[in-house]
Design a protein around this motif. Structure first.
Motif, PDB file in Angstrom:
ATOM      1  N   ILE A 152       0.844  -1.195   0.000  1.00  0.00           N
ATOM      2  CA  ILE A 152       0.000   0.000   0.000  1.00  0.00           C
ATOM      3  C   ILE A 152       0.882   1.249   0.000  1.00  0.00           C
ATOM      4  O   ILE A 152       1.692   1.457   0.911  1.00  0.00           O
ATOM      5  CB  ILE A 152      -0.917   0.023   1.231  1.00  0.00           C
ATOM      6  CG1 ILE A 152      -1.750  -1.258   1.296  1.00  0.00           C
ATOM      7  CG2 ILE A 152      -1.824   1.254   1.206  1.00  0.00           C
ATOM      8  CD1 ILE A 152      -2.477  -1.439   2.613  1.00  0.00           C
ATOM      9  N   ASN A 175      -3.633   3.908  -0.931  1.00  0.00           N
ATOM     10  CA  ASN A 175      -4.420   4.108   0.285  1.00  0.00           C
ATOM     11  C   ASN A 175      -5.601   5.037  -0.002  1.00  0.00           C
ATOM     12  O   ASN A 175      -6.722   4.808   0.459  1.00  0.00           O
ATOM     13  CB  ASN A 175      -3.530   4.699   1.380  1.00  0.00           C
ATOM     14  CG  ASN A 175      -4.160   4.600   2.754  1.00  0.00           C
ATOM     15  OD1 ASN A 175      -4.953   3.707   3.021  1.00  0.00           O
ATOM     16  ND2 ASN A 175      -3.786   5.511   3.641  1.00  0.00           N
ATOM     17  N   PHE A 221       1.635  -1.987   4.312  1.00  0.00           N
ATOM     18  CA  PHE A 221       2.155  -0.705   3.853  1.00  0.00           C
ATOM     19  C   PHE A 221       3.544  -0.863   3.239  1.00  0.00           C
ATOM     20  O   PHE A 221       4.389  -1.606   3.737  1.00  0.00           O
ATOM     21  CB  PHE A 221       2.201   0.307   4.991  1.00  0.00           C
ATOM     22  CG  PHE A 221       0.941   1.114   5.114  1.00  0.00           C
ATOM     23  CD1 PHE A 221       0.633   2.071   4.161  1.00  0.00           C
ATOM     24  CD2 PHE A 221       0.064   0.896   6.161  1.00  0.00           C
ATOM     25  CE1 PHE A 221      -0.535   2.812   4.248  1.00  0.00           C
ATOM     26  CE2 PHE A 221      -1.103   1.632   6.262  1.00  0.00           C
ATOM     27  CZ  PHE A 221      -1.413   2.586   5.302  1.00  0.00           C
ATOM     28  N   ASP A 270      -8.457   4.466   4.938  1.00  0.00           N
ATOM     29  CA  ASP A 270      -9.272   3.486   4.233  1.00  0.00           C
ATOM     30  C   ASP A 270     -10.109   2.668   5.212  1.00  0.00           C
ATOM     31  O   ASP A 270     -11.290   2.390   4.966  1.00  0.00           O
ATOM     32  CB  ASP A 270      -8.400   2.571   3.370  1.00  0.00           C
ATOM     33  CG  ASP A 270      -7.368   1.817   4.184  1.00  0.00           C
ATOM     34  OD1 ASP A 270      -6.811   2.406   5.131  1.00  0.00           O
ATOM     35  OD2 ASP A 270      -7.105   0.634   3.867  1.00  0.00           O
ATOM     36  N   HIS A 329      -1.444  -3.976   7.443  1.00  0.00           N
ATOM     37  CA  HIS A 329      -2.621  -3.115   7.338  1.00  0.00           C
ATOM     38  C   HIS A 329      -3.659  -3.695   6.373  1.00  0.00           C
ATOM     39  O   HIS A 329      -4.863  -3.635   6.648  1.00  0.00           O
ATOM     40  CB  HIS A 329      -2.189  -1.723   6.868  1.00  0.00           C
ATOM     41  CG  HIS A 329      -3.321  -0.741   6.786  1.00  0.00           C
ATOM     42  ND1 HIS A 329      -3.758  -0.019   7.873  1.00  0.00           N
ATOM     43  CD2 HIS A 329      -4.103  -0.374   5.740  1.00  0.00           C
ATOM     44  CE1 HIS A 329      -4.764   0.760   7.507  1.00  0.00           C
ATOM     45  NE2 HIS A 329      -4.994   0.570   6.222  1.00  0.00           N
TER      46      HIS A 329
END
Length: 500
Positions: free
Chosen positions: A98, A103, A129, A142, A166
């Motif tokens: 991400i 994101n 991430f 998000d 995440h």
């Protein structure tokens, strides 16, 4: 002048085409070939398999610049003609990690799902991430948008490969979670675990299907991508696109009408001590045996299913006598509580089929928090404002009867029981042992137990005692009558209780 004859647009459109093609290429031919060689579809193929043909409309294609779509393909499409928002992490592009742009794309599709009042589907296969791209305090935007979808639009997540960090948090926030047999989901992958704790573990042992199912993180497992995506389509077919509308009704046909259910006399033993498979009862009572079970591998003492009754989508919460005689343990109660809340949020009528000796006793059960879980299930069902129908098949004891919505005048539209069903704080056998009574008193307790259903009917604790052969017709007639309450528009459910 024809489109091809507009020279002033030529260079600009050629530039757009080139940029789009870079995005469509994802991680490039070698990485795509490796991904497909492992038996997995790529992100765009997954979206094509999920949605109605030709319905996908992408947004954020050019986000990420030199990183194609910034590692996630997002947009809208249709499932059986119903619009949905969808995001598919692209593992071939920087392991589906991400970035700042991706994101924002994840936030945008959740925001649009809520704004447009349509379902949100997330197809996950990513490593969390991207290093150096955490985004500071705005990192979880998000998940904030996704959490706001809860109870307003159906949310579904599929884990179709390794999912960590995440990105993995997307799944437990969703109403329904499914994974493939070769996928894994965890807070952090094996290399991070090794570095942080010294534990050397495989991704399968860390977060494979066996772990994810036993922990309750994942509801269902499918053998491959295609099967998982087909199950998402099936799951969503029972739900409205938003809590602002009612579930879709199937057209009437031969399967939706009234019929006698004599098969139940053979399926359900009269002797309470004999077991049977409640799934066979569901096969007979509802429109057809092609119903959808949610979370079959967790809390197996309760079966949670999506089915149709008279063409109307319903949620079924049924005790399973094949597992611990139908006793309700902490896992079963937790599973049922979540299922009840999802069904209630989207106005699916709930049919409770009760045949249990109560909450599961014992030190192991107590250590697992069975009372807290049971209280959570009770709160969920008593808060439910959707149509509730109850049937006691053979037995319902103590708190086990309450969590299954047996309590009279608790907003049920129907409370039925079979004659001879046994009720009370505990079984006569258990009470005999607990009170240490003599043989004569034990016989009286047993006689009172066998007559309990008639005494309850005499006090209107049941609306009616029914012959098992009348089961489908009794439930169907009551449901059709109750549907008249839906003359008012649907609205989101408001809950005020704090769940235990």
């Amino acid at each position: 002048m024809a489109d091809a004859e507009r020279p002033d647009w030529k260079d600009t459109l050629a530039d757009l085409k080139l940029r789009r093609e870079r995005s469509y290429a994802m991680g490039g031919p070698e990485r795509l070939a490796k991904h497909r060689g492992a038996g997995r579809l790529d992100a765009r193929a997954r979206i094509d398999a999920l949605l109605d043909p030709g319905s996908f409309r992408e947004i954020g294609t050019l986000v990420g610049g030199d990183v194609p779509a910034d590692g996630i393909v997002t947009g809208s499409g249709e499932i059986d003609g119903t619009p949905v928002m969808v995001g598919a992490e692209d593992f071939t592009t920087m392991a589906g990690t991400i970035g700042t742009g991706s994101n924002s794309k994840r936030h945008r599709i959740a925001e649009l799902a809520l704004r447009n009042r349509i379902p949100l589907v997330m197809l996950l296969e990513g490593a969390g991430f991207r290093p150096g791209k955490h985004g500071g305090g705005r990192a979880p935007i998000d998940l904030i948008a996704q959490a706001r979808c809860s109870g307003i639009v159906p949310t579904v997540a599929a884990i179709l490969g390794p999912s960590a960090g995440h990105g993995a948090l997307v799944a437990p926030v969703c109403d329904f979670r499914i994974m493939t047999a070769g996928a894994a989901i965890f807070t952090a992958g094996p290399p991070v675990v090794k570095e942080s704790t010294g534990e050397d573990i495989s991704k399968e042992d860390l977060g494979g299907p066996d772990v994810a199912i036993s922990s309750g993180v994942i509801h269902n497992v499918a053998p491959d991508d295609e099967a998982a995506l087909a199950d998402i389509r099936r799951y969503l077919s029972y739900f409205p696109p938003t809590s602002w509308s009612y579930p879709p009704t199937r057209p009437a046909d031969a399967s939706t009408g009234p019929r006698s259910t004599p098969e139940l006399l053979d399926i359900i033993p009269r002797d309470n001590r004999r077991v049977y498979d409640i799934r066979k009862v569901i096969d007979v009572v509802f429109d057809d045996p092609d119903w959808f079970e949610v979370q079959p591998g967790f809390g197996r003492g309760i079966v949670c299913a999506l089915a149709h009754l008279g063409g109307h989508p319903v949620a079924v919460v049924a005790n399973q006598p094949m597992v611990m005689a139908g006793s309700i343990d902490a896992d079963a109660a937790d599973k049922a509580a979540h299922f009840i809340m999802v069904a209630d949020s989207f106005h699916l009528p709930i049919v409770f089929l009760s045949d249990n000796p109560g909450m599961l006793p014992g030190s192991r059960s107590e250590r697992s928090g069975v009372l807290r879980a049971g209280a959570r299930m009770f709160a969920a069902q008593t808060m439910a404002s959707t149509l509730k129908l109850h049937l006691t098949l053979r037995k319902a004891y103590g708190f086990g009867s309450m969590v299954m919505s047996l309590l009279g005048f608790d907003d049920q539209v129907a409370t039925f029981g079979y004659p001879g069903s046994t009720l009370g704080a505990m079984s006569a056998a258990a009470l005999t042992r607990a009170a240490k009574v003599d043989a004569e008193a034990s016989e009286k307790l047993h006689e009172a137990e066998t007559q309990a259903s008639f005494r309850s009917a005499a006090k209107l604790s049941f609306d009616e005692l029914i012959d098992p052969r009348e089961t489908r017709d009794a439930l169907l007639t009551t449901l059709v009558r109750a549907m008249h309450s839906r003359a008012v528009p649907a609205e989101p459910v408001t809950r005020t209780a704090i769940l235990p």
